[in-house]
Motif scaffolding. Structure first.
Motif, short mmCIF file in Angstrom:
data_model
loop_
_atom_site.label_atom_id
_atom_site.label_comp_id
_atom_site.label_asym_id
_atom_site.label_seq_id
_atom_site.Cartn_x
_atom_site.Cartn_y
_atom_site.Cartn_z
N THR A 155 0.83 -1.21 0.00
CA THR A 155 0.00 0.00 0.00
C THR A 155 0.86 1.26 0.00
OG1 THR A 155 -1.77 -1.19 1.12
CG2 THR A 155 -1.80 1.22 1.31
N TRP A 159 0.37 3.87 -2.98
CA TRP A 159 -0.28 5.16 -2.71
C TRP A 159 0.65 6.22 -2.14
CZ3 TRP A 159 -5.07 5.38 -4.65
CH2 TRP A 159 -5.75 4.18 -4.84
N ARG A 173 -11.35 -3.65 -0.73
CA ARG A 173 -11.50 -4.23 -2.07
C ARG A 173 -11.02 -5.68 -2.09
NH1 ARG A 173 -11.65 -0.77 -6.55
NH2 ARG A 173 -10.19 -2.03 -7.73
N TYR A 184 -9.43 -13.89 -7.77
CA TYR A 184 -9.30 -12.53 -7.24
C TYR A 184 -10.68 -11.92 -6.99
CZ TYR A 184 -6.47 -8.39 -6.35
OH TYR A 184 -5.81 -7.34 -5.74
N ASN A 275 2.22 -10.19 -7.47
CA ASN A 275 2.39 -9.02 -6.60
C ASN A 275 3.67 -9.15 -5.77
OD1 ASN A 275 -0.04 -8.09 -7.49
ND2 ASN A 275 -1.09 -8.16 -5.52
N TYR A 315 -5.48 6.95 -10.58
CA TYR A 315 -6.23 6.63 -9.37
C TYR A 315 -6.51 7.91 -8.58
CZ TYR A 315 -4.40 1.80 -9.72
OH TYR A 315 -4.07 0.54 -10.12
N TYR A 350 -12.99 5.70 -6.92
CA TYR A 350 -12.21 4.53 -7.32
C TYR A 350 -13.17 3.49 -7.91
CZ TYR A 350 -8.36 1.15 -6.39
OH TYR A 350 -7.35 0.22 -6.46
N1 UDP Z 1 -3.29 -4.45 -1.71
C1 UDP Z 1 -2.23 -4.84 -0.92
N2 UDP Z 1 -1.51 -5.96 -1.28
C2 UDP Z 1 -1.80 -6.67 -2.40
C3 UDP Z 1 -2.88 -6.27 -3.21
C4 UDP Z 1 -3.60 -5.14 -2.84
O1 UDP Z 1 -1.92 -4.20 0.07
O2 UDP Z 1 -1.10 -7.68 -2.68
C5 UDP Z 1 -4.05 -3.24 -1.30
C6 UDP Z 1 -3.43 -1.97 -1.88
O3 UDP Z 1 -3.63 -0.90 -0.98
C7 UDP Z 1 -4.26 -1.78 -3.13
C8 UDP Z 1 -5.65 -2.17 -2.64
O4 UDP Z 1 -5.38 -3.28 -1.78
O5 UDP Z 1 -4.21 -0.46 -3.60
C9 UDP Z 1 -6.63 -2.54 -3.73
O6 UDP Z 1 -6.05 -3.53 -4.57
P1 UDP Z 1 -6.56 -3.77 -6.07
O7 UDP Z 1 -5.89 -4.99 -6.58
O8 UDP Z 1 -8.03 -3.73 -6.08
O9 UDP Z 1 -5.95 -2.51 -6.83
P2 UDP Z 1 -5.98 -2.14 -8.39
O10 UDP Z 1 -5.99 -3.44 -9.14
O11 UDP Z 1 -7.19 -1.29 -8.61
O12 UDP Z 1 -4.70 -1.40 -8.60
#
Ligand code: UDP
Length: 375
Positions: A155, A159, A173, A184, A275, A315, A350
């Motif tokens: 995170t 961010w 989410r 997912y 990730n 974002y 978002y």
């Molecule tokens: N997140 C995290 N670890 C992960 C995946 C997601 O901490 O392995 C957190 C992170 O803050 C992220 C949020 O969960 O911005 C939402 O993830 P999502 O995959 O929905 O983000 P997007 O695909 O929209 O970038």
């Protein structure tokens, strides 16, 4: 401006959907798009290895909304695709969202049943009745150790804020699974458009009443395009007002620096998205596009995602400070007549893709309730 009823700024999901709706109702529509292509951040293309890749990050369509599902099926054939993500944690590879396998792998547990998983979570979680920020939201679900390993630093990288500085909804989410489900998303419809998103958008926009003007910054040509019935703006809300009120505080956005590597090997990783939630690397994830739809090619390309402050806004940053700033813009936006703000950037929300479709469809119906003959 000759013969244009509806002016739309931006050719992404919101702009294209509104254009199609108005065109189908007999209105002449002009879309002004700053970039050199349609489809907004969904834009994809075939790269030099013949693989369909997305220019602005992987886009996985998923929805429980039957109205949206019916709508997008008018413009593309979709094939079922259930997205899976794994994370590299402590030299191990585990599913995200957290499920039984994640806990067993990271903590050498031997959980077999949902009940055992619930017991493990119960023993580890830090309960919050009403999580007030992203940290509390994760602690409430999975506890401190998984928070540290999988969420805190990811995170921060994504961010440039720790979870406690973000709305709970951002981290909410990602669910937690009490079983072995490693998808997912859990929505009823999970699919990708055959031939890609750009083709989907070409089909949405393929109407004699729609004209698309690419490579054009609306704010530079604004004076030439007056006299419309209605204007729909899908860009960043603060940019719209930057030209009128310099005193207004800017909203924060996050952008992504996509770094592509072409590799002379068939595959780089075992999954489309891996990730990297640790502090040891600066990127958040690596996407290998050929996995989507099981595309075949002798070589491969991978894309590392580095989230950054500057660049194209992707974002909104959901927290209280930005929400308060946004409210001020919204007040100004609401005062304008025949101008509508729609989509992720203009509403500073978002949204997922299906929510963006739904909002545009709903806006059209609200604005035009009873006015137009719809097809
Ligand atoms: N997140 C995290 N670890 C992960 C995946 C997601 O901490 O392995 C957190 C992170 O803050 C992220 C949020 O969960 O911005 C939402 O993830 P999502 O995959 O929905 O983000 P997007 O695909 O929209 O970038």
């Amino acid at each position: 401006m000759k013969n244009i009823d509806i002016l739309i700024i931006g050719a992404g999901i919101s702009g294209a959907t509104l254009a199609e709706r108005y065109a189908s109702a007999g209105k002449k529509v002009l879309i002004i798009e700053k970039r050199n292509h349609i489809a907004g951040n969904c834009y994809d293309y075939y790269d030099e290895t013949g693989v369909l890749v997305s220019k602005y990050g992987a886009h996985l369509f998923h929805t429980n909304d039957e109205k949206v599902w019916e709508y997008v099926n008018r413009f593309a054939d979709w094939y079922p695709w259930e997205h899976r993500v794994v994370a590299r944690v402590d030299d191990k590879t585990v599913p995200i969202p957290v499920n039984i396998t994640t806990v067993n792998t990271l903590f050498n547990e031997n959980i077999q049943t949902e009940e055992e998983m619930q017991n493990w979570l119960e023993a580890n979680r830090v309960a919050f009745e009403q999580p007030e920020n992203g940290e509390e939201a994760v602690l409430n679900r999975v506890g401190t150790v998984l928070y540290e390993k999988m969420f805190k630093h990811y995170t921060k990288k994504q961010w440039d804020k720790f979870p406690e500085e973000l709305h709970a909804s951002v981290l909410e989410r990602i669910p937690v699974r009490h079983n072995h489900d490693d998808r997912y998303f859990s929505d009823a419809h999970q699919a990708l458009p055959k031939g890609g998103y750009t083709k989907l958008f070409e089909n949405i926009l393929n109407h004699p009443n729609i004209t698309v003007l690419l490579n054009t910054d609306y704010f530079e040509v604004k004076d030439q395009y007056q006299g419309y019935e209605k204007l729909f703006y899908t860009g960043p809300v603060d940019r719209f007002f930057a030209f009128q009120d310099e005193l207004m505080e800017k909203l924060e956005y996050r952008s992504i620096n996509f770094v592509t590597e072409h590799l002379d090997q068939e595959y780089f990783q075992e999954n489309s998205v891996v990730n990297y939630p640790g502090r040891d690397v600066d990127f958040t994830r690596i996407v290998e596009y050929k996995h989507f739809g099981n595309q075949q090619s002798a070589k491969t390309s991978i894309v590392k995602e580095f989230t950054v402050d500057e660049g194209e806004p992707y974002y909104p940053v959901p927290n209280e400070k930005n929400q308060l700033i946004y409210e001020k813009y919204k007040k100004k936006a609401d005062q304008l007549e025949d101008v509508y703000f729609v989509g992720r950037l203009a509403n500073y929300k978002y949204f997922n893709m299906d929510q963006a479709f739904r909002n545009a469809l709903d806006l059209f119906e609200t604005v035009e309730a009873g006015n137009l003959q719809l097809s």
